[in-house]
Each structure stands twice: as C-alpha cells, then as structure tokens.
Design an enzyme around this catalytic site. Structure first.
Site, short mmCIF file in Angstrom:
data_model
loop_
_atom_site.label_atom_id
_atom_site.label_comp_id
_atom_site.label_asym_id
_atom_site.label_seq_id
_atom_site.Cartn_x
_atom_site.Cartn_y
_atom_site.Cartn_z
N GLY A 11 -14.17 1.35 4.90
CA GLY A 11 -13.98 0.77 3.57
C GLY A 11 -13.88 -0.73 3.69
O GLY A 11 -12.84 -1.27 4.10
N LEU A 12 -14.95 -1.44 3.35
CA LEU A 12 -15.01 -2.89 3.55
C LEU A 12 -15.20 -3.63 2.23
O LEU A 12 -15.94 -4.61 2.14
CB LEU A 12 -16.15 -3.23 4.51
CG LEU A 12 -16.01 -2.59 5.91
CD1 LEU A 12 -17.31 -2.75 6.69
CD2 LEU A 12 -14.83 -3.19 6.66
N GLY A 13 -14.49 -3.13 1.20
CA GLY A 13 -14.53 -3.80 -0.10
C GLY A 13 -13.69 -5.06 -0.07
O GLY A 13 -13.45 -5.66 0.98
N MET A 19 -10.44 -5.65 -0.42
CA MET A 19 -9.26 -5.61 0.44
C MET A 19 -9.63 -5.33 1.89
O MET A 19 -9.22 -6.05 2.81
CB MET A 19 -8.28 -4.56 -0.06
CG MET A 19 -7.49 -4.96 -1.29
SD MET A 19 -6.18 -6.14 -0.95
CE MET A 19 -4.93 -5.07 -0.23
N ASP A 54 -18.87 1.09 6.02
CA ASP A 54 -18.76 1.20 4.57
C ASP A 54 -20.00 1.94 4.06
O ASP A 54 -21.10 1.73 4.61
CB ASP A 54 -18.68 -0.19 3.92
CG ASP A 54 -18.27 -0.12 2.46
OD1 ASP A 54 -17.08 -0.34 2.17
OD2 ASP A 54 -19.14 0.15 1.60
N ASN A 110 -3.79 3.15 -1.82
CA ASN A 110 -2.66 3.47 -2.67
C ASN A 110 -2.60 4.97 -2.96
O ASN A 110 -2.73 5.40 -4.10
CB ASN A 110 -2.73 2.70 -4.00
CG ASN A 110 -2.36 1.24 -3.83
OD1 ASN A 110 -1.57 0.89 -2.96
ND2 ASN A 110 -2.92 0.39 -4.66
N SER A 133 0.26 -4.94 0.20
CA SER A 133 0.33 -5.83 -0.95
C SER A 133 -0.12 -7.22 -0.52
O SER A 133 0.11 -7.63 0.62
CB SER A 133 1.76 -5.89 -1.51
OG SER A 133 1.82 -6.69 -2.67
N LYS A 158 5.59 1.62 -1.53
CA LYS A 158 4.55 0.84 -2.22
C LYS A 158 4.43 1.29 -3.68
O LYS A 158 4.19 0.46 -4.57
CB LYS A 158 3.20 1.01 -1.50
CG LYS A 158 2.02 0.28 -2.16
CD LYS A 158 2.28 -1.20 -2.31
CE LYS A 158 1.02 -2.02 -2.52
NZ LYS A 158 0.17 -1.60 -3.61
N GLU A 169 6.49 -4.21 -10.16
CA GLU A 169 5.49 -5.22 -10.53
C GLU A 169 5.13 -5.09 -12.01
O GLU A 169 5.02 -6.10 -12.73
CB GLU A 169 4.27 -5.04 -9.65
CG GLU A 169 3.13 -6.00 -9.87
CD GLU A 169 1.95 -5.63 -8.98
OE1 GLU A 169 0.95 -5.10 -9.50
OE2 GLU A 169 2.05 -5.85 -7.76
N TYR A 170 4.94 -3.86 -12.48
CA TYR A 170 4.64 -3.64 -13.90
C TYR A 170 5.73 -4.25 -14.78
O TYR A 170 5.45 -4.91 -15.78
CB TYR A 170 4.56 -2.14 -14.20
CG TYR A 170 3.24 -1.45 -13.92
CD1 TYR A 170 2.51 -1.73 -12.77
CD2 TYR A 170 2.75 -0.49 -14.78
CE1 TYR A 170 1.32 -1.07 -12.50
CE2 TYR A 170 1.55 0.18 -14.53
CZ TYR A 170 0.84 -0.12 -13.39
OH TYR A 170 -0.33 0.54 -13.13
#
Length: 303
Positions: free
Chosen positions: A7-9, A11, A30, A96, A122, A174, A181-182
């Site tokens: 997964g190399l998006g 993040m 990816d 997540n 985060s 997390k 955070e919300y």
C-alpha cells in the site's frame, strides 16, 4: 534492516520515504504499478510486481507492513500475506482497522506461528517531515521487533511512539484518538463560527487564531492549521459545508455505548458530521412541516 510495505498511497508512500531516509531498505508493492514505480524512481523503494514477489525479495524472518484501507481491502491483504508468510514472520497493520478485527487477526496469525502488530498511525501528510505518532499493540517479541522501525518513523527515536499493550490495543487507542480529534475540531469550528457571526465587532478570526497560537491554553496543531488557512481565506470561499467521517468516530461512540461510559462531546461531534452530509435534511423538513401544522408557520420552499 529491511521491510516490505503493501500500500503506497499518500500515507504508505510517505512512510516508505521516511524509512528509506532513515536507512531502512524498503521493498514496496501497490496494486497501482505506477505508484510503486514512482517511488522506485525516487530511490525510496525497490518495487515488487506482486505480493509473491514482495515476499520473495525480503530476508527471513520477514516484516510485512500493510497500509491499506480498513475493511475488505485489509482483510483480503491480510489473508494473502498470511498465506505467504512463514513462522517467525511479522505482519503489521498500520491502517485504521477496528480493534476487534485486529484481535481476531492476531489470533489467526499466532495459530500459524506468525507475529501480528496493530499500529495506529497519526501524522497525516505532515508525517514525512515531522514524523508519525505510533501507537501499537503487540506481544513482547513483536514489540521488540517493532521498536527499531518505530524509532525511524516517529518524530524522534525516544518519543512519539508507544507499545500500548497486547494485540488490539494499538488500534483501540488510535480509535479513541480519532474520536477526541472529532470533538476538538468541532469545538474550534463552533467557536470560530460564533466569532464570525458577531458582525458588529468585525472580528478578524485569522488574527485571533494566530494570537491564540502563542501562550493560549487552546494552542495546538489543529489551531496552527486553522490559523494558516484563515489567514489566506477567512471567508472560506468555495468550500462546501460537508465534512466526511472515516469511521473511527462511529467506532468510538459505539465503544462508549458498549461500555456505558458517557461521551456526549464525541457523540455530538459525530452527529454534526452526519448533519453536514445532508443526512439530517429529511428530519429538518419534518420539523418545518410540524411547525406549520401546529402554528401555521410558513415553510420555505425549494426553487
């Protein structure tokens, strides 16, 4: 030290870059070959054409780090890695995921002699330069293997990362982090809206945000970001009043209900996000019609 990232998006790609800069050899895969090749051209990774190729390129015992969206993508990738992994390998989920899914995955991995770490991450788009806050759940053995990686990814080798407890605890912490955070975001949004609404004072909300950044008890990174964009455009021209929710806020509120622990701020912040997405529109129409029904009040009609 060598690691394989799946997964190399946005993040995963930046985490690969930070690891590479820290002297870690990164092999990456990816589904989008273009994403992997772009990082390879930078010299940040060695690109693998498939999960099988990724597994073959890593020295044993191997470390696989998943950075894929929660849900089906994580489940599919985890199952594929479990089939490729050998006893002694380590699989890290840096997405997540729900902590109960992470507990289940840890048990499935352990049954095959494979270590599993659930790592909450985060830092967003700033993590590449500033470092990532890492909160992970792991066995003692897996935690020891995670530590050298965490020291490179974190803001500093001795801070910003923590082994929270057993498998599942990292994603649990997390989840709560994102729920908080919300609430923080909602409080800032409501406060600045009130100041903006006091038209007689002609308040410069950008200047206020900047002033609060220095010495105020509400100073924070969220305030820093708020001050930055308000200084450029206090009117927020062209920004639609729609706020997405990634799912972690929902999980946090569900956890509060499950535990019977009051979390009204977090719940209301989540409900406000639903409202911004238009999910409260039908209820508002009902309210308008009820008000007309008992009081004869006018109803605003859509064009």
């Amino acid at each position: 030290m060598q690691i394989g990232i799946v997964g190399l998006g946005r993040m995963g790609g930046n985490m690969a870059r930070r690891l590479s800069r820290g002297g870690v050899r990164v092999t990456g895969y990816d589904p989008s070959a273009a994403a992997a090749q772009a990082l390879a051209k930078e010299g940040a990774i060695e690109a693998a054409a498939s999960l099988q190729a990724l597994a073959a390129a890593l020295p044993m015992p191997r470390v696989f780090w998943m950075m894929v969206p929660a849900g089906d993508a994580t489940e599919t990738t985890f199952e594929a890695l479990l089939a490729l992994a050998s006893p002694g390998d380590l699989v890290v989920d840096g997405g997540n995921a729900h902590y109960k899914d992470s507990e289940r995955r840890a048990a499935a991995a352990l049954a095959r002699g494979i270590e599993f770490v659930d790592c909450g991450v985060s830092g967003g788009i700033w993590g590449l330069e500033e470092g990532y806050a890492l909160m992970f759940g792991a066995s003692d053995t897996a935690a020891a293997r995670m530590a050298p990686i965490a020291r490179v990814l974190a803001p500093a080798p001795d801070r910003g990362w923590l082994r929270c407890g057993p498998p599942g605890s990292g994603h649990f912490v997390k989840m709560i982090h994102n729920g908080i955070e919300y609430g923080m975001m909602q409080a800032f949004a409501e406060g600045f809206a009130l100041m903006r609404g006091k038209e007689s004072f002609k308040l410069d909300v950008g200047a206020i945000a900047e002033a609060w950044r220095h010495g105020s008890v509400v100073r924070s990174w969220l305030l820093d970001l708020t001050a930055e964009f308000l200084a450029k455009d206090a009117e927020l021209a062209g920004v639609a009043p729609v706020v997405a929710d990634s799912g972690e806020g929902r999980w946090t509120v569900s956890e509060a209900i499950e535990q019977g622990v009051p979390a009204p701020v977090l719940a209301i912040a989540l409900m406000n996000r639903f409202d911004s997405q238009g999910k409260g529109d039908y209820a508002a129409k009902l309210l308008a019609m009820m008000r007309k029904g008992f009081g004869g009040h006018a109803v605003t009609r859509t064009p």
